[in-house]
Design a protein around this motif. Structure first.
Motif, mmCIF file in Angstrom:
data_model
loop_
_atom_site.group_PDB
_atom_site.id
_atom_site.type_symbol
_atom_site.label_atom_id
_atom_site.label_comp_id
_atom_site.label_asym_id
_atom_site.label_seq_id
_atom_site.Cartn_x
_atom_site.Cartn_y
_atom_site.Cartn_z
ATOM 1 N N GLY A 4 32.686 44.457 43.722
ATOM 2 C CA GLY A 4 33.953 43.747 43.822
ATOM 3 C C GLY A 4 34.651 43.977 45.140
ATOM 4 N N VAL B 257 32.796 36.747 47.347
ATOM 5 C CA VAL B 257 33.200 37.946 48.089
ATOM 6 C C VAL B 257 32.733 37.888 49.536
ATOM 7 C CG1 VAL B 257 33.101 39.311 45.964
ATOM 8 C CG2 VAL B 257 31.163 39.358 47.555
ATOM 9 N N SER C 198 43.870 47.541 47.361
ATOM 10 C CA SER C 198 42.641 47.624 46.583
ATOM 11 C C SER C 198 41.619 46.599 47.069
ATOM 12 C CB SER C 198 42.940 47.367 45.103
ATOM 13 O OG SER C 198 43.281 45.999 44.894
ATOM 14 N N ARG C 199 40.380 46.785 46.638
ATOM 15 C CA ARG C 199 39.338 45.837 47.008
ATOM 16 C C ARG C 199 39.665 44.431 46.499
ATOM 17 N NH1 ARG C 199 33.899 49.512 45.671
ATOM 18 N NH2 ARG C 199 34.166 50.975 47.423
ATOM 19 N N GLU C 200 40.137 44.341 45.272
ATOM 20 C CA GLU C 200 40.485 43.042 44.698
ATOM 21 C C GLU C 200 41.617 42.392 45.490
ATOM 22 O OE1 GLU C 200 41.883 41.073 40.410
ATOM 23 O OE2 GLU C 200 41.738 43.255 40.658
ATOM 24 N N GLU C 201 42.613 43.179 45.847
ATOM 25 C CA GLU C 201 43.732 42.630 46.620
ATOM 26 C C GLU C 201 43.278 42.130 47.987
ATOM 27 O OE1 GLU C 201 47.329 45.398 44.729
ATOM 28 O OE2 GLU C 201 46.327 46.003 46.590
ATOM 29 N N LYS D 46 41.591 38.717 47.626
ATOM 30 C CA LYS D 46 42.617 37.688 47.424
ATOM 31 C C LYS D 46 43.377 37.410 48.721
ATOM 32 C CE LYS D 46 43.395 38.523 42.493
ATOM 33 N NZ LYS D 46 44.374 38.990 41.461
#
Length: 398
Positions: A129, A146, A334-337, A340
């Protein structure tokens, strides 16, 4: 072979005098990431057959990181990074990516050169992720949410290339390429774009990598009576083909010529045959804005090279600037942030107003920035026309 080996073997023509201070298997800051600072895991072929292109990419990357940090960093903290050498080996790329992905302090991945190494890293990044940015040219091999490819796609290159060849030289275009996936994907897109512009692909020839004698290929191309040649012959073969095409009378000053052999990587070996011709690029060392001029000066000071600057170095440089601005604007930690933030961000830069990532309709991403037509000269690649943003977003990613 995987697609986009073009960039890999192109490295064989980059001057071997390119040197980076402190280059090794692990270079750069290695402190663990904490909070919302930004730490990048950088994968580079610092050794092996594509090391020259890898080192050019690393130079652009490190120049950008230093400039961002000098200006205050990201989220009020300096960017940190770790560099690992994959030797252009997909197995090594996978292992390095896994080590980075298992380190909670590494926020995203950047790098690799060849298509097979990028294809090896992408599933690791997906599983973890985390965002994975590349700087190589050509369509991404994998359609991944990604993946953030800062290089030009096939169609971003081909739309202005084909239009210019037909307008300046005529509708009969011959294609010649190295025999693997990327040139075949490129030729398929070229044939479609040619048909839309009143042109025709009158010949299509492929030769194995490492071909030393193109005489029979050149004879078949000549028999098709083309007005122009579109070439995706790559690496040392690109130089061999160009020189032999001129020696056997196919490549004349009146014959149109575009494609891989006109890349800045090859210029020192084919200067007499490409000087004065036009070549489609996203960035060239003749771009005159202050940031580009400063990058050119910084690159030459860092590497000691006076040759035309490979586009992969500029793609890495502007890619890091985009990443830093996106993460800082979103205050992402974070990686998710970070994924996005990169997907939603747009940036005015020397590459154009509102540069951004858009989806290609299949789940992959395309970096939308201006394309340029440059005139090749002894002093570098001077911008002749701004082609604007290419709206054709289709890719061959799978």
């Amino acid at each position: 072979m995987r697609r986009r080996l073009r960039t890999a073997v192109a490295a064989l023509l980059v001057p071997t005098t390119l040197l980076l201070a402190g280059c090794g298997s692990s270079v750069g800051a290695t402190a663990r990431s904490t909070g919302n600072d930004l730490r990048l895991g950088f994968i580079v072929p610092a050794t092996g057959p594509v090391s020259a292109t890898g080192l050019a990419m690393q130079a652009g990357f490190e120049i950008a990181v230093a400039e961002v940090n000098d200006a205050g960093g990201v989220n009020g903290q300096p960017i940190t990074y770790d560099v690992q050498d994959d030797g252009s080996d997909p197995a090594a790329s996978t292992q390095i990516a896994r080590r980075y992905s298992q380190d909670a302090g590494v926020d995203m991945l950047f790098g690799t050169i060849t298509g097979d190494t990028a294809a090896a890293v992408t599933p690791v990044a997906e599983q973890a992720g985390m965002a994975f940015a590349t700087a190589i040219l050509g369509d991404p091999s994998d359609c991944s949410a990604v993946a953030f490819p800062f290089g030009e796609t096939n169609r971003q290159l081909l739309v202005p290339q084909v239009k210019a060849l037909v307008a300046a030289h005529g509708p009969r275009i011959a294609f010649v390429g190295s025999d693997y996936n990327f040139p075949r994907d490129y030729a398929a897109a070229a044939a479609e774009i040619l048909a839309r512009n009143g042109g025709q692909l009158v010949a299509e020839e492929y030769s194995p990598l490492g071909t030393a004698d193109f005489e029979s290929t050149i004879a078949r191309l000549a028999a098709a009576r083309p007005d122009a040649i579109l070439s995706m012959v790559v690496g040392s073969d690109a130089v061999t083909f160009t020189q032999q095409a001129a020696a056997f009378g196919l490549l004349t000053p009146k014959m149109g010529y575009e494609g891989a052999p006109l890349d800045s990587d090859y210029y020192p070996a084919v200067a007499a045959l490409v000087t004065g011709r036009e070549h489609v690029v996203r960035w060239a060392d003749g771009v005159a804005d202050p940031q580009s001029r400063a990058f050119v000066a910084a690159y030459r000071a860092k590497t000691g090279s006076s040759a035309p600057i490979p586009e992969v170095a500029a793609n890495a440089y502007f890619g890091v600037k985009f990443i830093a601005a996106a993460v800082d604007a979103a205050k992402a930690g974070s990686r998710e942030e970070i994924i996005k933030a990169l997907a939603a961000f747009s940036l005015d830069s020397p590459l154009g107003r509102g540069t951004r990532f858009v989806t290609d309709g299949k789940g992959g991403r395309v970096f939308q920035a201006h394309m340029l037509t440059a005139t090749i000269g002894a002093g570098g690649y001077a911008v002749a026309r701004d082609e604007g943003v290419i709206d054709d977003l289709r890719t061959s990613c799978r």
